[in-house]
Scaffold this motif. Structure first.
Motif, PDB file in Angstrom:
ATOM      1  N   VAL A 149     -14.849  32.100  41.443  1.00 34.07           N
ATOM      2  CA  VAL A 149     -15.798  30.735  41.060  1.00 34.07           C
ATOM      3  C   VAL A 149     -17.064  30.552  42.253  1.00 34.07           C
ATOM      4  CG1 VAL A 149     -16.643  28.723  40.764  1.00 34.07           C
ATOM      5  CG2 VAL A 149     -14.102  29.338  40.047  1.00 34.07           C
ATOM      6  N   GLU A 150     -18.385  31.335  41.766  1.00 40.28           N
ATOM      7  CA  GLU A 150     -19.373  31.843  42.831  1.00 40.28           C
ATOM      8  C   GLU A 150     -19.182  30.649  43.505  1.00 40.28           C
ATOM      9  OE1 GLU A 150     -23.764  33.524  42.166  1.00 40.28           O
ATOM     10  OE2 GLU A 150     -22.832  33.549  40.552  1.00 40.28           O
ATOM     11  N   ASN A 151     -19.528  31.339  44.668  1.00 42.62           N
ATOM     12  CA  ASN A 151     -20.499  30.136  45.709  1.00 42.62           C
ATOM     13  C   ASN A 151     -19.761  29.495  46.038  1.00 42.62           C
ATOM     14  OD1 ASN A 151     -22.141  28.574  47.383  1.00 42.62           O
ATOM     15  ND2 ASN A 151     -23.066  27.309  45.956  1.00 42.62           N
ATOM     16  N   LEU A 152     -18.178  29.152  45.760  1.00 36.18           N
ATOM     17  CA  LEU A 152     -16.474  28.454  45.839  1.00 36.18           C
ATOM     18  C   LEU A 152     -16.797  27.194  47.466  1.00 36.18           C
ATOM     19  CD1 LEU A 152     -14.084  26.874  44.741  1.00 36.18           C
ATOM     20  CD2 LEU A 152     -12.547  28.844  45.347  1.00 36.18           C
ATOM     21  N   CYS A 153     -16.417  26.609  47.899  1.00 34.51           N
ATOM     22  CA  CYS A 153     -15.535  26.295  48.918  1.00 34.51           C
ATOM     23  C   CYS A 153     -14.619  25.140  49.590  1.00 34.51           C
ATOM     24  CB  CYS A 153     -16.981  24.734  49.878  1.00 34.51           C
ATOM     25  SG  CYS A 153     -17.496  23.637  49.099  1.00 34.51           S
ATOM     26  N   HIS A 154     -14.255  24.725  50.255  1.00 31.58           N
ATOM     27  CA  HIS A 154     -12.337  24.577  49.959  1.00 31.58           C
ATOM     28  C   HIS A 154     -12.871  23.461  50.763  1.00 31.58           C
ATOM     29  CE1 HIS A 154     -11.409  28.635  49.223  1.00 31.58           C
ATOM     30  NE2 HIS A 154     -11.879  29.005  49.931  1.00 31.58           N
ATOM     31  N   GLY A 155     -11.557  22.490  50.300  1.00 29.01           N
ATOM     32  CA  GLY A 155     -11.730  20.954  50.838  1.00 29.01           C
ATOM     33  C   GLY A 155     -10.001  21.119  51.270  1.00 29.01           C
ATOM     34  N   VAL A 156      -9.854  20.513  52.231  1.00 33.63           N
ATOM     35  CA  VAL A 156      -8.254  19.981  53.253  1.00 33.63           C
ATOM     36  C   VAL A 156      -8.118  18.386  53.248  1.00 33.63           C
ATOM     37  CG1 VAL A 156      -6.892  20.194  55.057  1.00 33.63           C
ATOM     38  CG2 VAL A 156      -8.255  22.578  53.627  1.00 33.63           C
ATOM     39  N   LEU A 157      -7.443  17.772  52.482  1.00 36.65           N
ATOM     40  CA  LEU A 157      -7.773  16.287  52.594  1.00 36.65           C
ATOM     41  C   LEU A 157      -6.474  16.191  54.309  1.00 36.65           C
ATOM     42  CD1 LEU A 157      -5.720  15.563  49.705  1.00 36.65           C
ATOM     43  CD2 LEU A 157      -7.991  15.066  50.354  1.00 36.65           C
ATOM     44  N   VAL A 158      -7.065  14.769  54.300  1.00 39.41           N
ATOM     45  CA  VAL A 158      -7.262  13.846  55.414  1.00 39.41           C
ATOM     46  C   VAL A 158      -6.124  12.925  55.276  1.00 39.41           C
ATOM     47  CG1 VAL A 158      -7.343  12.868  58.048  1.00 39.41           C
ATOM     48  CG2 VAL A 158      -8.482  14.965  57.511  1.00 39.41           C
ATOM     49  N   THR A 159      -5.278  12.816  55.996  1.00 30.84           N
ATOM     50  CA  THR A 159      -3.838  11.291  54.776  1.00 30.84           C
ATOM     51  C   THR A 159      -4.117  10.741  56.402  1.00 30.84           C
ATOM     52  OG1 THR A 159      -2.269  13.196  55.820  1.00 30.84           O
ATOM     53  CG2 THR A 159      -3.128  13.340  53.140  1.00 30.84           C
ATOM     54  N   SER A 160      -3.327   9.323  55.945  1.00 29.52           N
ATOM     55  CA  SER A 160      -3.186   8.272  56.455  1.00 29.52           C
ATOM     56  C   SER A 160      -1.597   8.140  57.320  1.00 29.52           C
ATOM     57  CB  SER A 160      -3.326   7.036  56.192  1.00 29.52           C
ATOM     58  OG  SER A 160      -2.289   5.632  57.147  1.00 29.52           O
ATOM     59  N   GLU A 161      -1.908   7.896  58.869  1.00 32.04           N
ATOM     60  CA  GLU A 161      -0.420   8.243  59.730  1.00 32.04           C
ATOM     61  C   GLU A 161       0.428   7.003  59.691  1.00 32.04           C
ATOM     62  OE1 GLU A 161       0.450  11.388  61.298  1.00 32.04           O
ATOM     63  OE2 GLU A 161      -0.627  11.804  59.962  1.00 32.04           O
ATOM     64  N   ILE A 162      -0.600   5.934  59.381  1.00 29.79           N
ATOM     65  CA  ILE A 162       0.323   4.620  59.241  1.00 29.79           C
ATOM     66  C   ILE A 162       0.278   4.210  57.493  1.00 29.79           C
ATOM     67  CG2 ILE A 162      -0.795   3.627  60.821  1.00 29.79           C
ATOM     68  CD1 ILE A 162      -2.549   1.684  59.362  1.00 29.79           C
ATOM     69  N   PRO A 163       1.058   3.378  57.073  1.00 28.58           N
ATOM     70  CA  PRO A 163       1.732   2.203  56.434  1.00 28.58           C
ATOM     71  C   PRO A 163       0.971   1.724  55.779  1.00 28.58           C
ATOM     72  CG  PRO A 163       3.659   2.091  57.457  1.00 28.58           C
ATOM     73  CD  PRO A 163       2.990   2.898  58.004  1.00 28.58           C
ATOM     74  N   ALA A 164       0.756   1.370  55.922  1.00 29.62           N
ATOM     75  CA  ALA A 164      -0.284  -0.221  55.736  1.00 29.62           C
ATOM     76  C   ALA A 164      -1.277  -0.413  56.661  1.00 29.62           C
ATOM     77  CB  ALA A 164       0.989  -1.433  55.770  1.00 29.62           C
ATOM     78  N   GLY A 165      -2.044  -0.683  56.204  1.00 28.59           N
ATOM     79  CA  GLY A 165      -3.313  -1.838  56.992  1.00 28.59           C
ATOM     80  C   GLY A 165      -4.547  -1.494  56.953  1.00 28.59           C
ATOM     81  N   LYS A 166      -5.549  -0.961  57.141  1.00 36.08           N
ATOM     82  CA  LYS A 166      -6.973  -0.344  57.106  1.00 36.08           C
ATOM     83  C   LYS A 166      -7.908   0.296  58.600  1.00 36.08           C
ATOM     84  CE  LYS A 166     -11.096  -3.731  56.526  1.00 36.08           C
ATOM     85  NZ  LYS A 166     -11.609  -5.224  56.819  1.00 36.08           N
ATOM     86  N   ILE A 167      -8.715   0.725  57.166  1.00 35.75           N
ATOM     87  CA  ILE A 167      -9.647   1.479  57.579  1.00 35.75           C
ATOM     88  C   ILE A 167     -10.618   1.100  58.571  1.00 35.75           C
ATOM     89  CG2 ILE A 167     -10.970   3.744  57.633  1.00 35.75           C
ATOM     90  CD1 ILE A 167      -9.175   4.602  55.321  1.00 35.75           C
TER      91      ILE A 167
END
Length: 735
Positions: free
Chosen positions: A36-54
């Motif tokens: 796909v022309e002009n494509l960029c790439h995404g990578v997820l950052v995922t939580s290191e804790i199972p419960a709480g709030k950012i």
């Protein structure tokens, strides 16, 4: 999906799978492989804790990294209309409101998306993102929390418990199954692109392009026709592609914000918590029988783990109402919400888990009664009517399947006394079980584009996830019209094609086969009309009396014939198209429909190490008409091997403090070639005359549903040890 390279090959299409050449040559494109022309790439950052709030982010280092275009979080994302309020989130039933909440529900939850010019740049920058949390106590212990969870009645109770609970021949046991992960070969991936403000195009791994189209249409409040979803080739699904997951929406959000295409591919570790799994479950089965083996009643209770934000019920007690005539029956279930990602459908969902408990309990009861386990089942099968709805079965050949399976495994070699057969240090045992699945069907459409050389392109939006759908469609069209197979090309997996349901629940071929028959009929009618215009001999001819071949059409028992070339030229055509739909009708109110299977196995259990070898496995299936035998047999053998993993090794590890651990294929074991014999598959192959025009009933689920119970029962017959918790690992056997 263009399965055959017509331009670069003069050879006729082979008789095997229609997609085979594209797959083995690498020409078939999977969702992450499109340019796909002009494509960029995404990578997820995922939580290191199972419960709480950012509580905050530190992007200083990440934004300074080369190639970073943007970092998207709940603080800066463009709003998705369907998730703009708590009420809309609940109404959408989407599940995790990705980038629309600061709450953390599970370890591994997407909390940010780093977008960069290359995948390598995005991966590195994502590793530099720092997230601040307010941590809360996590609910992760299923066993403790289920004891505090109330069961609720499921379905109508039959009879009463007082009439059977005190009979002398009774089994009352608990059964537990560890959570399992789909782990298809192809990781889930999405390329999202907004060609204009209100038009979205997705290359997305899924099991239903129209399902994805509908979901995104609702979330973005735009017409579904404005969303194109392409899923031409799928490297395995097993149920993981039957819903839209957060990564797909995350890619769409990023592409909308940046106004350029974004590719997001999940990693193997992320697959363990991003695209569902078979939930952990607990069951209690109590059943009693009279001395002659007639089962008088059953109580089946079940609980499965769910997510705090998505209380998915696996329907574990559903199978209890399918196979046997229990005069007294009560089922109860409950969901135990945990700080884990959402579970989902996994091959044979619910019924696979429930069947393990029921068939294990029946086997245990047979030893109390000193009765052959097979004979006990024969005495209690409900072969005439659906035991719950009381509708007559349209067809039900489960007893015939069991009889044939017993012959194939040489069941008469089995000994009633456990541990009676040995080969050196190996104990030999025989086990069996029965499984059933409601044979469903949904509305489906198909289209045909015909060219003047007599070749046709047969189209439907349904995906082929490796089940052989395209091959089955080709075979049905060939049988319905007489068009040679090498003149039939297949296109699948695009939402712009005639609509069809998802490839799941054993409904794929059952649904699309009717559409193929319908469009074949429409093709004959259209051809006849054009032929009548070109040649008066075809006027007043019934469409049922025309014969199609590779050159043209003719009339049965007459000399009238005309070539496709003449039809097209005299009607000034280059191509023409027809489309038709097929759907279930009032037969669903007259009959009950089922697919079923009998599983038999012979196991060897090492007396010193506890190692289990599946020495022989036989699966005999009543799936109605078998349209393509090789793909059908592949479906069943693959499902049975999945059942070997369920019985002996698969377990998603969950730490009570940290959340999910062991998110790789080194620590998560599933069955490979060395763990499985060549599964011997046989089909009853008798059509169901009422389910659809092809008589096919569906095969995807029944191949796994009885496998685990058959193995556990065989291990008991070999060792005298009854195992009610899966997986049955060597350490449990030698303890």
């Amino acid at each position: 999906m263009k399965f055959f390279d017509e331009e670069n090959s003069s050879a006729p299409m082979p008789e095997g799978r229609v997609e085979a050449i594209a797959k083995v040559t690498g020409k078939g494109k999977y969702s992450a492989e499109y340019s796909v022309e002009n494509l960029c790439h995404g990578v997820l950052v995922t939580s290191e804790i199972p419960a709480g709030k950012i509580t905050g982010f530190d992007f200083t280092d990440a934004k300074a990294a080369d190639g970073v275009i943007d970092i998207i979080t709940h603080e800066n994302r463009p709003e998705v209309p369907g998730l703009s309020t708590e009420a809309k989130i609940k109404e959408s039933k989407f599940g995790l409101p990705v980038f629309h909440t600061d709450k953390v529900y599970f370890k591994g939850q997407p909390v940010a998306l780093v977008v960069a010019g290359t995948l390598e740049e995005a991966v590195y920058a994502a590793s530099l993102v720092k997230v601040k949390y307010e941590k809360n106590t996590a609910d992760l212990d299923f066993e403790t929390l289920r004891k505090k969870t109330a069961l609720k009645p499921e379905g109508k109770e039959r009879g009463s418990s007082s009439s059977w609970e005190n009979l002398p021949f009774t089994v009352d046991q608990e059964y537990k199954i560890a959570p399992e992960v789909h782990n298809p070969m192809e990781m889930h991936a999405t390329i999202a692109h907004w060609p204009s403000e209100n038009k979205l195009k997705l290359f997305d791994k899924n099991q239903g392009v129209n399902m994805v189209q509908k979901t995104l249409s609702g979330l973005y409040n735009i017409p579904k026709e404005n969303i194109e979803v392409i899923s031409e080739y799928v490297g395995g699904g097993f149920g993981s592609g039957l819903r839209v997951w957060p990564h797909t929406l995350a890619a769409a959000i990023a592409a909308k914000k940046l106004n350029r295409p974004v590719k997001l591919v999940l990693t193997r570790p992320q697959m363990f918590f991003s695209t569902g799994y078979r939930p952990e479950s607990w069951q209690r089965v109590k059943l009693s029988a009279s001395a002659d083996g007639k089962i008088m009643g059953i109580l089946h209770q079940a609980m499965n783990s769910g997510a705090k934000y998505d209380p998915f019920s696996d329907g574990i007690t559903r199978v209890t109402r399918l196979i046997y005539e229990f005069p007294n029956l009560k089922t109860e279930n409950a969901v135990v919400p945990l700080h884990l990602s959402a579970p989902t459908y996994m091959r044979g969902p619910g019924d696979c888990s429930g069947d393990f408990a029921i068939e294990s309990a029946l086997d245990e009861l047979s030893y109390q009664l000193k009765m052959d386990p097979l004979e006990l089942r024969y005495k209690n099968l409900s072969l005439v009517n659906h035991p719950d709805s009381k509708l007559p079965w349209s067809t039900n050949y489960l007893k015939e399947a069991a009889q044939r399976g017993a012959e194939m495994i040489k069941w008469n070699n089995r000994k009633q006394t456990p541990g009676s057969i040995s080969e050196g240090e190996w104990k030999i045992g025989y086990g069996m079980s029965l499984g059933m699945w409601n044979a469903g069907r949904s509305k489906a459409s198909a289209g045909i584009i015909m060219s003047k050389d007599g070749s046709v392109i047969l189209q439907t939006a349904m995906t082929d996830i490796g089940t052989g759908t395209g091959t089955g469609m080709r075979n049905i069209l060939h049988e319905a019209t007489g068009i040679p197979k090498d003149k039939i090309k297949i296109e699948l997996g695009n939402s712009n094609l005639p609509q069809a349901g998802s490839q799941g629940g054993s409904t794929g071929m059952s649904s699309v086969s009717g559409a193929v028959v319908a469009v074949a009929d429409a093709l004959r009618e259209k051809l006849l009309a054009y032929a009548a215009t070109a040649n008066p001999e075809f006027k007043n001819v019934s469409k049922e009396n025309i014969i199609l071949n590779d050159k043209g059409i003719s009339v049965k028992n007459q000399n009238a014939s005309i070539s496709y070339k003449d039809i097209f030229e005299k009607n000034n055509l280059t191509t023409f198209e027809v489309e038709a739909s097929s759907a279930p009708g009032d037969e669903r109110s007259k009959y009950a429909f089922c697919s079923s299977a009998a599983h038999f196995c012979r196991v060897k259990v090492h007396s010193k190490t506890g190692k289990v070898k599946i020495d022989k496995m036989v699966v005999v299936v009543d799936g109605g008409t078998i349209i393509s035998e090789k793909p059908a047999a592949n479906q069943i053998s693959g499902a049975a091997i999945g059942g070997i993993g369920m019985a002996l090794m698969e377990k998603k590890m969950i730490d009570e403090n940290l959340g999910v651990i062991g998110n790789d294929l080194a620590s998560y074991h599933f069955a490979v070639n060395a763990d499985a014999p060549i599964v011997e598959v046989a089909f009853i192959n008798k059509p169901d005359p009422n389910i659809n025009p092809s008589g096919a009933k569906g095969l995807g689920e029944v191949g796994i549903i009885g496998t685990a119970a058959a193995i556990a029962n065989a291990i008991y017959n070999a060792t005298g040890k009854r195992f009610r918790d899966l997986p049955i690992t060597p350490d449990k056997i030698i303890m």
